[in-house]
Enzyme design. Structure first.
Site, short mmCIF file in Angstrom:
data_model
loop_
_atom_site.label_atom_id
_atom_site.label_comp_id
_atom_site.label_asym_id
_atom_site.label_seq_id
_atom_site.Cartn_x
_atom_site.Cartn_y
_atom_site.Cartn_z
N SER A 191 0.72 -1.17 0.18
CA SER A 191 0.00 -0.09 0.01
C SER A 191 0.83 1.50 -0.08
O SER A 191 0.46 2.20 -0.53
CB SER A 191 -1.02 -0.02 1.29
OG SER A 191 -0.36 -0.10 2.44
N LYS A 250 -11.89 0.42 0.06
CA LYS A 250 -10.96 1.05 -0.81
C LYS A 250 -11.74 1.35 -2.10
O LYS A 250 -12.49 1.87 -2.39
CB LYS A 250 -9.50 0.55 -0.72
CG LYS A 250 -8.84 1.22 0.48
CD LYS A 250 -7.69 0.32 1.29
CE LYS A 250 -7.24 0.76 2.44
NZ LYS A 250 -6.48 0.23 3.10
N THR A 279 -18.76 -8.69 17.93
CA THR A 279 -19.19 -7.26 17.53
C THR A 279 -20.44 -7.19 16.68
O THR A 279 -20.73 -8.26 15.92
CB THR A 279 -17.81 -6.83 16.62
OG1 THR A 279 -17.85 -5.35 16.31
CG2 THR A 279 -17.82 -7.32 15.23
N THR A 365 3.79 4.77 9.79
CA THR A 365 3.23 4.29 8.59
C THR A 365 4.22 3.66 7.36
O THR A 365 4.11 2.68 7.17
CB THR A 365 2.42 5.34 7.93
OG1 THR A 365 1.41 5.96 8.78
CG2 THR A 365 1.47 4.50 6.74
C1 LIG Z 1 -5.98 -0.13 4.53
C2 LIG Z 1 -5.41 -1.47 4.47
C3 LIG Z 1 -6.21 -2.50 5.44
C4 LIG Z 1 -7.28 -2.44 6.18
O1 LIG Z 1 -8.41 -2.18 5.43
P1 LIG Z 1 -9.73 -1.43 6.07
O2 LIG Z 1 -10.79 -2.02 5.20
O3 LIG Z 1 -9.27 -0.07 5.64
O4 LIG Z 1 -9.62 -1.62 7.46
C5 LIG Z 1 -5.45 -3.83 5.31
N1 LIG Z 1 -4.27 -4.07 4.38
C6 LIG Z 1 -3.81 -2.99 3.79
C7 LIG Z 1 -2.48 -3.39 3.20
C8 LIG Z 1 -4.19 -2.07 4.01
O5 LIG Z 1 -3.65 -0.73 3.06
#
Ligand SMILES: *Cc1c(COP(=O)(O)O)cnc(C)c1O
Length: 419
Positions: A191, A250, A279, A365
């Site tokens: 990412s 995303k 949950t 990050t």
């Molecule tokens: C954003 C992300 C996640 C988490 O996904 P969400 O649905 O936003 O919690 C998992 N793995 C990677 C590589 C990411 O970039």
């Protein structure tokens, strides 16, 4: 002396501020029908129009009429929330159908939907590890925090292999008794680097050393492959990977995470993963939106075509301007700044003077010294948007004093080694 809670936490934040990595959130309202435009509200309460250049809604599905209609229909029929956990009254038809939909996406026996991609990674990896006594987990060093935390809470022995490094992975695999259960956990599209794992070769190693393969396709589902099944789909490798994880948050423009795989494995996760069980399940409207987006992108090539065209245009313009970025052959464009204060300053200038919103990406990050602007073109950016961004960046890089100090623009290859 009595412990002073308030001073303690203020000091915690102070040290983050001193390192230039205090987190300022930009307050935004995206405008349906004109993504990537959004209304930005400044800390002083001033509102203005900006273009988002760091979002993950790469295919504009968050404003797609089919997606919005599906969500509206579900909310009108079933109300706001699911009303329970999956086990206790919170499994709706929307859950069941979305799980079938993602299983089909990856040509797997079963799918399982979680609250988010984070929870899917954390819950699945921790549970897999706990369910296999003696299990050893092999994890790429740049794996997402959600995988790292899942692996940590599995309490398994773990080996971290160098990013995308097959020799190192094999060297580590050799250290472990062939008869012990093993998991290789990695991503397809990383990412923050925007590069792609050698998936087939990792699957070969997994076969050779009898390891389970777990891939995070969060930044690839919807975007790669003729039906949006991700890089494993594009490369015809879906049957070589045991568990594929993705998100609806995303490029599907909604919210929620999922895994797909063999029915027996997923059934075990369903029965044991705490983050899945305890949950409230996702609301019908969210699931309906996700379903509409996944279905649409199984058929439509248009969004993917325009995205890849826009990415190619932006990369070409940046190259022409002499701006160096990691080119990992994906839609993610990390422009390295290499220093946190400068990284923040340039994003402030972009926002204040040019109405371009890019969030600076700092430690933790990404590793220190590799602070960056992570540019994400989408299919809803226009060609004019792209030209404007490239012109502004070129201007800033060449004319602004901010960058005089930046050591690594020249040194990008060296930096890559330390990533
Ligand atoms: C954003 C992300 C996640 C988490 O996904 P969400 O649905 O936003 O919690 C998992 N793995 C990677 C590589 C990411 O970039």
């Amino acid at each position: 002396m009595k412990f002073n809670y308030s001073t303690h936490f203020k000091n915690c934040v102070q040290s983050v501020k001193e390192e230039g990595r205090y987190r300022y959130f930009a307050q935004l309202e995206r405008i349906v029908g004109s993504f990537p435009n959004a209304i930005y509200t400044s800390p002083e309460g001033k509102r203005k129009n900006v273009k988002i250049w760091c979002g993950n809604d790469y295919l504009g599905m968050g404003q797609h009429p089919k997606v919005l209609a599906a969500a509206q229909d579900a909310i009108e029929k079933c109300g706001a929330g699911a009303g329970g956990t999956r086990n206790i009254s919170g499994t709706t038809t929307y859950h069941v159908e979305l799980e079938e939909c993602v299983a089909d996406l990856h040509n797997k026996e079963a799918g399982l939907v979680f609250s988010s991609g984070y929870v899917a990674n954390e819950g699945t990896l921790s549970t897999l590890g706990k369910l296999m006594p003696g299990c050893v987990i092999f994890s790429d060093e740049l794996n997402h925090a959600s995988m790292v935390h899942g692996i940590r809470s599995s309490k398994c022995q773990k080996f971290i292999f160098k990013h995308n490094n097959l020799d190192h992975l094999e060297y580590l695999l050799k250290q472990v008794d062939i008869n012990l259960p093993k998991i290789i956990a990695f991503e397809s599209v990383y990412s923050m680097e925007g590069d792609i794992a050698p998936i087939e070769e990792i699957a070969d190693l997994a076969e050779k050393y009898n390891a389970l393969t777990y891939i995070d396709e969060v930044h690839a589902v919807g975007i790669y492959g003729n039906r949006g099944g991700g890089v494993v789909d594009e490369r015809g490798l879906m049957d070589r990977i045991d568990i594929i994880e993705g998100t609806f948050g995303k490029c599907y423009g909604s919210m929620g995470g999922f895994i797909t795989g063999d029915a027996a494995v997923l059934d075990a996760i369903r029965c044991y993963a705490s983050g899945f069980i305890f949950t409230t399940s996702l609301p019908p409207a969210t699931l309906a939106a996700s379903r509409a987006a996944v279905d649409h992108l199984k058929e439509s090539q248009e969004e993917r075509r325009v995205l890849h065209e826009n990415v190619a245009l932006l990369k070409g313009l940046l190259r022409k301007s002499g701006l160096k970025f990691y080119d990992g052959d994906t839609h993610i464009i990390p422009l390295i700044v290499g220093e946190p204060t400068c990284c923040r300053e340039v994003t402030n200038i972009l926002l204040d003077e040019y109405n371009i919103y890019v969030q600076p990406i700092n430690y933790p990050t990404v590793p220190r010294g590799t602070e960056r602007l992570r540019l994400t073109a989408s299919c809803v950016h226009t060609k004019e948007d792209i030209h404007y961004l490239a012109e502004v960046l070129e201007h800033l890089w060449i004319h602004n004093h901010v960058f005089n100090e930046v050591k690594n623009i020249e040194d990008i290859e060296k930096l890559k080694v330390c990533v």
